[in-house]
Scaffold this motif. Structure first.
Motif, PDB file in Angstrom:
ATOM      1  N   UNK A 132       2.230   7.097 -11.657  1.00  0.00           N
ATOM      2  CA  UNK A 132       1.814   5.710 -11.439  1.00  0.00           C
ATOM      3  C   UNK A 132       2.475   4.749 -12.338  1.00  0.00           C
ATOM      4  N   UNK A 133       2.927   3.740 -11.650  1.00  0.00           N
ATOM      5  CA  UNK A 133       3.452   2.323 -12.128  1.00  0.00           C
ATOM      6  C   UNK A 133       2.530   1.414 -11.763  1.00  0.00           C
ATOM      7  N   UNK A 134       1.501   0.790 -12.413  1.00  0.00           N
ATOM      8  CA  UNK A 134       0.623  -0.159 -11.959  1.00  0.00           C
ATOM      9  C   UNK A 134       1.363  -1.467 -11.636  1.00  0.00           C
ATOM     10  N   UNK A 135       2.433  -1.645 -12.329  1.00  0.00           N
ATOM     11  CA  UNK A 135       3.337  -3.015 -12.072  1.00  0.00           C
ATOM     12  C   UNK A 135       4.083  -2.732 -10.579  1.00  0.00           C
ATOM     13  N   UNK A 136       4.181  -1.627 -10.145  1.00  0.00           N
ATOM     14  CA  UNK A 136       4.958  -1.402  -8.700  1.00  0.00           C
ATOM     15  C   UNK A 136       3.586  -2.038  -7.855  1.00  0.00           C
ATOM     16  N   UNK A 137       2.441  -1.438  -8.124  1.00  0.00           N
ATOM     17  CA  UNK A 137       1.348  -1.822  -7.178  1.00  0.00           C
ATOM     18  C   UNK A 137       1.117  -3.470  -7.229  1.00  0.00           C
ATOM     19  N   UNK A 138       1.211  -3.861  -8.367  1.00  0.00           N
ATOM     20  CA  UNK A 138       1.009  -5.606  -8.586  1.00  0.00           C
ATOM     21  C   UNK A 138       2.455  -6.113  -7.755  1.00  0.00           C
ATOM     22  N   UNK A 139       3.502  -5.769  -7.904  1.00  0.00           N
ATOM     23  CA  UNK A 139       4.770  -6.211  -7.202  1.00  0.00           C
ATOM     24  C   UNK A 139       4.311  -6.290  -5.907  1.00  0.00           C
ATOM     25  N   UNK A 140       3.817  -5.045  -5.062  1.00  0.00           N
ATOM     26  CA  UNK A 140       3.397  -5.178  -3.663  1.00  0.00           C
ATOM     27  C   UNK A 140       2.427  -6.320  -3.305  1.00  0.00           C
ATOM     28  N   UNK A 141       1.419  -6.457  -4.313  1.00  0.00           N
ATOM     29  CA  UNK A 141       0.175  -7.344  -4.273  1.00  0.00           C
ATOM     30  C   UNK A 141       0.981  -8.795  -4.205  1.00  0.00           C
ATOM     31  N   UNK A 142       1.934  -9.135  -5.022  1.00  0.00           N
ATOM     32  CA  UNK A 142       2.462 -10.467  -5.022  1.00  0.00           C
ATOM     33  C   UNK A 142       3.474 -10.662  -3.887  1.00  0.00           C
ATOM     34  N   UNK A 143       4.086  -9.700  -3.306  1.00  0.00           N
ATOM     35  CA  UNK A 143       4.789  -9.416  -2.268  1.00  0.00           C
ATOM     36  C   UNK A 143       4.108 -10.037  -0.742  1.00  0.00           C
ATOM     37  N   UNK A 144       3.120  -9.318  -0.805  1.00  0.00           N
ATOM     38  CA  UNK A 144       2.149  -9.518   0.385  1.00  0.00           C
ATOM     39  C   UNK A 144       1.426 -10.985   0.200  1.00  0.00           C
ATOM     40  N   UNK A 145       1.289 -11.472  -0.965  1.00  0.00           N
ATOM     41  CA  UNK A 145       0.734 -12.855  -0.965  1.00  0.00           C
ATOM     42  C   UNK A 145       1.858 -13.937  -0.699  1.00  0.00           C
TER      43      UNK A 145
END
Length: 203
Positions: A132-145
């Motif tokens: 798990x890379x939590x920053x990869x999830x964060x990047x996905x949230x930033x992209x979706x927003x």
């Protein structure tokens, strides 16, 4: 840019091999829940329609080049098989030459959950080994927003994840995720991010 050829193969999901070392578990769970909301028949149909671009590698194994989050989510939903679109047959290559070829075309991402490059021998053998890379999830949230736009740049979300890793402290991401997302969106729209593909501002 990945171009799938005319060859489509149905492959057992557990037999596919990854070409990256991490995913964002939070993003995986988001995808899994989207299927969970569907009725049983609709869910099975949606899963069958997923198409994974892949290369045939040493041992004639299929190595997917994209959609790793979907693959992990499908595994967690106990999906058995998926459709694979063959991009290139590299089964004649030895493992070392195979990974060098993929690296040359930016078809492999040998970076761990801390954003550090690792040796090809450390690549996971299956999706259960992905970290798990939590920053990869964060990047996905930033992209979706709307924090950045999709582009043809290879592993774009990981590029943004490593950028966010520099500026957003891990403890802030873990303890106050909503505030971390707010900070990440502000960072994405600032000139500190102007060098990245998909930057929404004006250089």
């Amino acid at each position: 840019m990945i171009s799938i050829g005319s060859t489509l193969v149905e492959v057992k999901l557990k037999h596919l091999r990854p070409t990256q070392m991490t995913v964002g578990f939070k993003e995986v769970e988001k995808k899994r829940k989207s299927w969970e909301k569907l009725k049983a028949d609709d869910c099975r149909q949606a899963m069958r329609q997923e198409l994974f671009p892949a290369v045939k590698g040493p041992g004639k194994s299929f190595y997917i080049l994209d959609h790793h989050h979907k693959a992990v989510a499908l595994l967690r939903e106990n999906s058995a098989t998926v459709q694979v679109g063959v991009v290139k047959d590299l089964s004649m290559l030895k493992p070392r030459d195979f990974w060098i070829f993929l690296d040359h075309y930016s078809w492999v991402h040998p970076y761990d959950e801390a954003g550090e490059r690792r040796a090809f021998k450390d690549m996971p053998k299956n999706f259960e080994e992905l970290k798990d890379d939590p920053y990869r999830s964060l990047a996905g949230e930033v992209r979706d927003a709307g924090g950045f736009a999709k582009s043809d740049a290879p592993f774009l979300d990981f590029l943004w994840a490593n950028h966010l890793r520099i500026w957003i402290p891990r403890k802030r991401l873990e303890n106050t995720p909503d505030e971390a997302l707010s900070d990440a969106l502000a960072l994405a729209r600032s000139k500190k991010s102007a060098h990245l593909p998909g930057w929404p501002g004006k250089a």
